[in-house]
Design a protein around this motif. Sequence first.
Motif, PDB file in Angstrom:
ATOM      1  N   VAL A 178       0.830  -1.200   0.000  1.00 33.14           N
ATOM      2  CA  VAL A 178       0.000   0.000   0.000  1.00 33.14           C
ATOM      3  C   VAL A 178       0.869   1.256   0.000  1.00 33.14           C
ATOM      4  CG1 VAL A 178      -2.070   1.009   0.964  1.00 33.14           C
ATOM      5  CG2 VAL A 178      -1.578  -1.371   1.372  1.00 33.14           C
ATOM      6  N   ARG A 207       0.492   4.382  -2.468  1.00 32.29           N
ATOM      7  CA  ARG A 207       0.302   5.754  -2.001  1.00 32.29           C
ATOM      8  C   ARG A 207       1.384   6.678  -2.559  1.00 32.29           C
ATOM      9  NH1 ARG A 207      -0.444   7.864   4.141  1.00 32.29           N
ATOM     10  NH2 ARG A 207      -2.368   6.651   4.065  1.00 32.29           N
ATOM     11  N   GLU A 239       0.231  14.483   0.355  1.00 29.45           N
ATOM     12  CA  GLU A 239       0.059  13.369   1.298  1.00 29.45           C
ATOM     13  C   GLU A 239      -1.381  13.307   1.797  1.00 29.45           C
ATOM     14  OE1 GLU A 239       2.322  11.175   2.578  1.00 29.45           O
ATOM     15  OE2 GLU A 239       4.305  12.012   2.130  1.00 29.45           O
ATOM     16  N   PHE A 284      -4.145  10.400   1.096  1.00 25.58           N
ATOM     17  CA  PHE A 284      -4.886   9.757   2.199  1.00 25.58           C
ATOM     18  C   PHE A 284      -6.382   9.787   1.931  1.00 25.58           C
ATOM     19  CE2 PHE A 284      -7.601  10.811   5.819  1.00 25.58           C
ATOM     20  CZ  PHE A 284      -7.525   9.655   6.575  1.00 25.58           C
ATOM     21  N   GLU A 340      -7.501   7.412  -0.834  1.00 29.64           N
ATOM     22  CA  GLU A 340      -7.423   6.023  -0.392  1.00 29.64           C
ATOM     23  C   GLU A 340      -8.582   5.684   0.540  1.00 29.64           C
ATOM     24  OE1 GLU A 340      -3.291   5.196   0.662  1.00 29.64           O
ATOM     25  OE2 GLU A 340      -4.134   3.692   2.021  1.00 29.64           O
TER      26      GLU A 340
END
Lengths: 202, 202
Positions: free
Chosen positions: A132, A136, A159, A163, A166
């Motif tokens: 993962v 990412r 970032e 997040f 996801e």
Amino acid sequence: MPRRSALEAAGTRDAIIRRAADIGSVEGLEGITIGRLATDLEMSKAGVIGHFGTKEELQLATLELAAELFVEQVWKPVEDLRPGLERLLGICEAWTRYADEPILSGGCFIAAVSFEFDGRAGRVHDALKQVVGRWRKTLVREISVAIADGDLPADLDPEQAAFSMEALAAGMNPARQLYGDTSAAEWSRRAMHAVLGVSRSL
Amino acid sequence: MPRRSALEAAGTRDAIIRRAADIGSVEGLEGITIGRLATDLEMSKAGVIGHFGTKEELQLATLELAAELFVEQVWKPVEDLRPGLERLLGICEAWTRYADEPILSGGCFIAAVSFEFDGRAGRVHDALKQVVGRWRKTLVREISVAIADGDLPADLDPEQAAFSMEALAAGMNPARQLYGDTSAAEWSRRAMHAVLGVSRSL
DNA sequence: CCTACCGATCGGTAGG
DNA sequence: CCTACCGATCGGTAGG
């Protein structure tokens, strides 16, 4: 050593982890048992575990297959798109389609196992973190390109945006399977678009 | 029938489901075993299961406790706030705090079990669906009030916004525990604020 | 609440 | 790939 038996063995091993991935997407990686795989595939338990040695190795092999399926379904369809916003929009499409028309019975295996193994220690946790983490990092890179292109606001935190995407993708699993929300994919896609500043795309 | 023994029995039952909730938050509701609870609580297995009858009843009781903890931590702190946007912002605060300073070892039990049981059938699935459905209904109601107040745009879909908030909250579990993202709560809170149209609150 | 026990299943091994 | 088997643990029960 005849060629055919090696091929057949590879085929059997593949059949085992495909079945394991399907079970795991519903019952979790811990829900996979050697006995059940043996019954389903009409083999002996020894025949199943012989390909892997231990259950942990079987779990790692299953995770690897699931990661390959994910790449094939979500990443491969967009690799020809231009890096940055265009590719990100393609990812939204592929990701929500992947979750809405699942190839495994339990939806997204990676999401299910992320929530199953996040709090545990061990090799499966570590392998999952790598899988993962790689994904990412890809998202963060594409978002950064889009910012550099001026297609996303300069003060967007890559970032944080990764997040959000996801989380919104993973959320489709329970939305579809627990509450039976048939609009989950559309909700998720619109929410991801909002993260990317694309307000009304349909 | 002496009063004390009934009280003690209630205390023991409570101790069992509290321990079960803590284990379940890490290993899942299927990861709970009667033998392990017996060892941890220095009881016999018969003493543990005697309070519930079957493992499924134990799982249902554990889920009920976890739901109470959730209400206590996320809903109770905001019930004095004005319905609508003000309360929603309070929920963002309480929810991210609840996830960032978890009282159970594995973070949010509800999120973990939602991903564990979404694809299964049975009473635990059904009870979980009720618990989370009730919470989502609450979110939808508050969002609708905020729209009626003119605090949120009239074309916002309350169902979709509730889905997004839920997904962003659940996403803190793997972010914190799998990748070790210490900023997960802040990411989640900001993303929830964005859903509510509050762009920069700090 | 306990001891003592049940059949079933777990992951895994020996030997072929 | 199989049969045959291992010790450990599973959920659960009987009887007190």
